[in-house]
Design a protein around this motif. Structure first.
Motif, PDB file in Angstrom:
ATOM      1  N   PRO A 163       0.821  -1.210   0.000  1.00  0.00           N
ATOM      2  CA  PRO A 163       0.000   0.000   0.000  1.00  0.00           C
ATOM      3  C   PRO A 163       0.851   1.255   0.000  1.00  0.00           C
ATOM      4  O   PRO A 163       2.013   1.238   0.394  1.00  0.00           O
ATOM      5  CB  PRO A 163      -0.796  -0.121   1.295  1.00  0.00           C
ATOM      6  N   LYS A 166      -1.863   7.698   0.931  1.00  0.00           N
ATOM      7  CA  LYS A 166      -2.413   8.808   0.142  1.00  0.00           C
ATOM      8  C   LYS A 166      -2.640  10.041   1.014  1.00  0.00           C
ATOM      9  O   LYS A 166      -2.450  11.173   0.575  1.00  0.00           O
ATOM     10  CB  LYS A 166      -3.741   8.388  -0.507  1.00  0.00           C
ATOM     11  N   LYS A 174      -5.708   7.494   4.679  1.00  0.00           N
ATOM     12  CA  LYS A 174      -6.194   6.862   3.461  1.00  0.00           C
ATOM     13  C   LYS A 174      -5.025   6.186   2.771  1.00  0.00           C
ATOM     14  O   LYS A 174      -3.991   6.812   2.533  1.00  0.00           O
ATOM     15  CB  LYS A 174      -6.843   7.887   2.537  1.00  0.00           C
ATOM     16  N   GLY A 176      -3.779   3.605  -0.502  1.00  0.00           N
ATOM     17  CA  GLY A 176      -4.113   3.119  -1.822  1.00  0.00           C
ATOM     18  C   GLY A 176      -2.968   2.331  -2.392  1.00  0.00           C
ATOM     19  O   GLY A 176      -1.866   2.302  -1.832  1.00  0.00           O
ATOM     20  N   CYS A 177      -3.199   1.672  -3.510  1.00  0.00           N
ATOM     21  CA  CYS A 177      -2.144   0.898  -4.148  1.00  0.00           C
ATOM     22  C   CYS A 177      -1.143   1.858  -4.787  1.00  0.00           C
ATOM     23  O   CYS A 177      -1.489   2.991  -5.165  1.00  0.00           O
ATOM     24  CB  CYS A 177      -2.734  -0.031  -5.206  1.00  0.00           C
ATOM     25  N   ASP A 180      -1.713   3.914  -9.432  1.00  0.00           N
ATOM     26  CA  ASP A 180      -2.864   4.827  -9.335  1.00  0.00           C
ATOM     27  C   ASP A 180      -4.101   4.292 -10.033  1.00  0.00           C
ATOM     28  O   ASP A 180      -5.230   4.722  -9.742  1.00  0.00           O
ATOM     29  CB  ASP A 180      -2.489   6.194  -9.922  1.00  0.00           C
ATOM     30  N   ASN A 183      -7.843  -0.359  -8.064  1.00  0.00           N
ATOM     31  CA  ASN A 183      -9.030  -0.043  -7.273  1.00  0.00           C
ATOM     32  C   ASN A 183      -8.864  -0.262  -5.776  1.00  0.00           C
ATOM     33  O   ASN A 183      -9.761   0.069  -4.996  1.00  0.00           O
ATOM     34  CB  ASN A 183     -10.223  -0.883  -7.766  1.00  0.00           C
ATOM     35  N   TRP A 184      -7.735  -0.862  -5.377  1.00  0.00           N
ATOM     36  CA  TRP A 184      -7.578  -1.181  -3.954  1.00  0.00           C
ATOM     37  C   TRP A 184      -7.494   0.100  -3.137  1.00  0.00           C
ATOM     38  O   TRP A 184      -6.688   0.986  -3.399  1.00  0.00           O
ATOM     39  CB  TRP A 184      -6.312  -2.016  -3.746  1.00  0.00           C
ATOM     40  N   THR A 185      -8.360   0.213  -2.107  1.00  0.00           N
ATOM     41  CA  THR A 185      -8.373   1.385  -1.232  1.00  0.00           C
ATOM     42  C   THR A 185      -8.627   0.970   0.207  1.00  0.00           C
ATOM     43  O   THR A 185      -9.198  -0.094   0.479  1.00  0.00           O
ATOM     44  CB  THR A 185      -9.478   2.383  -1.647  1.00  0.00           C
ATOM     45  N   LEU A 187      -9.633   3.134   4.012  1.00  0.00           N
ATOM     46  CA  LEU A 187      -9.899   4.406   4.675  1.00  0.00           C
ATOM     47  C   LEU A 187     -10.248   4.147   6.129  1.00  0.00           C
ATOM     48  O   LEU A 187     -11.109   3.319   6.438  1.00  0.00           O
ATOM     49  CB  LEU A 187     -11.042   5.160   3.978  1.00  0.00           C
ATOM     50  N   GLU A 203     -11.470  -1.873   0.129  1.00  0.00           N
ATOM     51  CA  GLU A 203     -11.689  -2.587  -1.129  1.00  0.00           C
ATOM     52  C   GLU A 203     -10.569  -3.587  -1.292  1.00  0.00           C
ATOM     53  O   GLU A 203      -9.393  -3.225  -1.379  1.00  0.00           O
ATOM     54  CB  GLU A 203     -11.704  -1.609  -2.314  1.00  0.00           C
TER      55      GLU A 203
END
Length: 575
Positions: A163, A166, A174, A176-177, A180, A183-185, A187, A203
């Motif tokens: 990860p 962000k 937050k 994310g992968c 960019d 879709n992996w997120t 929070l 996700e």
């Protein structure tokens, strides 16, 4: 799933921080990729412990004589797995379980439960006290939980990417992968006014390429890498190079780092693992004080200069002081140089017990090997141990030692190490070989004049100047049994001091506070081993002298028969 057999030692007692005794044994099976939570759960189940009533502390030893390492998180489990992977003998690396009663109810973090569609059905609370630690801990936690979810699903062949942070603040985070387009997120935000965070959204599915994980990660700073590799520096004998760090980071974490970053991480970790040398000197008074408290009768001394800076320190453990009267009255002294940042010299005094094992008497750390430091050290030895009848001091021919012994022990014989003396002969006369070694050793160990003169004649045949050097310049009383003032028994060299130096080779580059703890631990371990040997002795004398006397007695019986046979035949011939 691969599993590993592990032996548990519990309900025991630690002796001098390095030895675990009077324990019970249990066996468990753990996954090779076991997390700290899973390991604790398995141990609780195996020992039938109630989590609400008891807490456990898990430890293991890298090698005997070194204090145990705590397994306090997932990185500790990974380090234990790496150690076990190199040695499949489970009896060599048992886990020590220290059980204590809880004073308050244990606080458990809620685990993430996933529904069939992968959504979070239970809010997860994770304590993250500081912002700097937050992203790392949260990322590790997400990776672990997502991998568990994927293993249970039909998508077990997927591999989670690393990860990327962000957004990170004291209120929310937050992730994310690093791709960019993926879709992996993830929070999470702060729960009210507490220090807990709640996962708001996650996700699980990755849509990025697996090749995206091969680059250098901005989160993998030298400080973070240093924390990851810190456990690799537990064994001071290992030279963990930056190249090995780069390779291990790729193999273990799929993270590529530069050689420069690995070098910086290594330097920071060494300072942290071995303590800062400058701060280490301030800990000396407390360490010496604890030596006296834990071993009543121990003698210590700390000398500072006019600026209140460290100059000398000295300590002799109480067991050494009490046991000296039962050792051969020969003190062997030597020194070894310290290789830490501030340098210095370690002075050592040793003897031999009845079983001819090394018996350490005293240690001192001084600025350098000079007249004043050796004189101070020998004065401390005289204050601690006094003088005994037939006492002798054996050392090499360093000028400072010669002056200090003459000043401090004027009435005691000072013997020269025959090994160092023979090396001096080889350098001075440019002679060597077995003939010189045999002739010199025979002369030094001779018990009568005939054997001594015969060996000296052999030295004359090698070089006529050797006799004058040994007799006039050195003095026969310093290196021979025949002309010595006192008995030297079998201690003709300073080998026992060299053996102590060899045992301390791995710790000479440590900060002085850590060095003192290692010295104290080493001395205590040797005393414990010698005590066990003594308690198991069933012979009249110590084991080694008993064996030697028996062998000499058997040989003397043969000599006696030959003597009587020779006398009988000679008398018959004369008549």
């Amino acid at each position: 799933m691969d599993v590993r057999t592990v032996i548990l030692f519990y309900n025991g007692t630690w002796v001098d921080r390095t030895t675990y005794i009077d324990y019970e044994v249990e066996g468990i099976l753990i996954p090779t990729d076991c997390s700290h939570y899973e390991l604790s759960h398995i141990v609780y189940e195996a020992l039938n412990l109630d989590r609400n009533k008891y807490t456990i502390d898990l430890q293991f030893q890298v090698t005997e004589g070194i204090p145990p390492i705590r397994i306090k998180d997932d990185s500790g489990c990974k380090f234990y797995e790496q150690i076990r992977r190199k040695n499949e003998d489970e009896t060599k690396y048992p886990i020590f379980v220290n059980i204590s009663t809880s004073t308050t109810d244990n606080e458990h973090n809620d685990r993430v439960n996933y529904t069939d569609n992968g959504e979070t059905s239970l809010q997860t609370r994770q304590l993250l006290p500081t912002r700097t630690e937050y992203a790392t801990k949260m990322a590790d936690y997400v990776i672990e939980q997502t991998q568990k979810s994927m293993e249970e699903s039909s998508e077990a062949n997927q591999i989670i990417s690393n990860p990327q942070v962000k957004r990170s603040s004291k209120l929310d985070c937050k992730l994310g992968c690093i791709d960019d387009n993926c879709n992996w997120t993830f929070l999470a935000s702060k729960h009210g006014k507490t220090d807990m965070f709640i996962i708001r959204k996650i996700e699980h599915t990755h849509t990025c390429s697996l090749d995206i994980t091969s680059g250098d990660h901005p989160q993998a700073t030298s400080n973070l890498v240093g924390k990851v590799i810190k456990n690799k520096f537990v064994n001071s004998k290992r030279d963990y190079t930056p190249t090995e760090i780069v390779d291990d980071m790729v193999d273990d974490y799929s993270v590529s780092i530069s050689y420069q970053k690995a070098w910086r991480a290594r330097e920071k970790t060494i300072v942290d693992a071995c303590r800062c040398p400058q701060e280490s000197y301030s800990e000396i008074p407390s360490i010496l004080y604890m030596m006296q408290i834990s071993n009543p009768g121990t003698i210590t001394d700390l000398v500072t200069d006019e600026d209140n800076k460290f100059k000398y320190l000295y300590f002799a453990v109480c067991a050494s002081i009490k046991g000296w009267q039962h050792c051969t009255p020969i003190i062997v002294t030597d020194r070894t140089f310290l290789t830490n940042q501030h340098g210095g010299t370690l002075l050592i005094a040793s003897a031999q017990n009845a079983n001819r094992h090394i018996f350490p008497l005293a240690f001192a750390v001084v600025d350098s090997e000079n007249d004043s430091s050796w004189e101070w050290f020998l004065h401390k030895i005289k204050e601690t141990y006094g003088e005994r009848e037939g006492q002798c001091i054996v050392s090499d021919r360093h000028e400072s030692i010669l002056k200090a012994v003459k000043e401090t022990f004027p009435d005691i014989m000072h013997g020269v190490c025959c090994y160092h003396l023979m090396k001096n002969i080889k350098m001075k006369f440019k002679k060597g070989g077995d003939e010189l070694k045999i002739a010199f050793n025979s002369a030094s160990k001779a018990y009568n004049i005939e054997d001594f003169e015969k060996s000296m004649q052999d030295l004359d045949n090698i070089n006529v100047r050797i006799r004058d050097y040994l007799v006039s310049e050195i003095g026969v009383e310093k290196w021979t049994r025949l002309y010595g003032m006192n008995r030297r028994y079998k201690t003709m060299t300073s080998n026992i001091a060299e053996l102590v130096n060899a045992a301390l080779k791995a710790v000479r580059d440590l900060a002085i506070a850590t060095l003192l703890e290692c010295l104290h631990s080493l001395v205590q371990r040797w005393y414990w081993e010698n005590k066990n040997r003594a308690q198991k002795t069933t012979t009249t004398l110590a084991k080694i002298p008993e064996k030697t006397l028996k062998k000499q007695r058997d040989m003397s019986l043969k000599y006696k028969q030959i003597f009587w046979y020779t006398k009988y035949t000679t008398t018959t011939d004369l008549t």
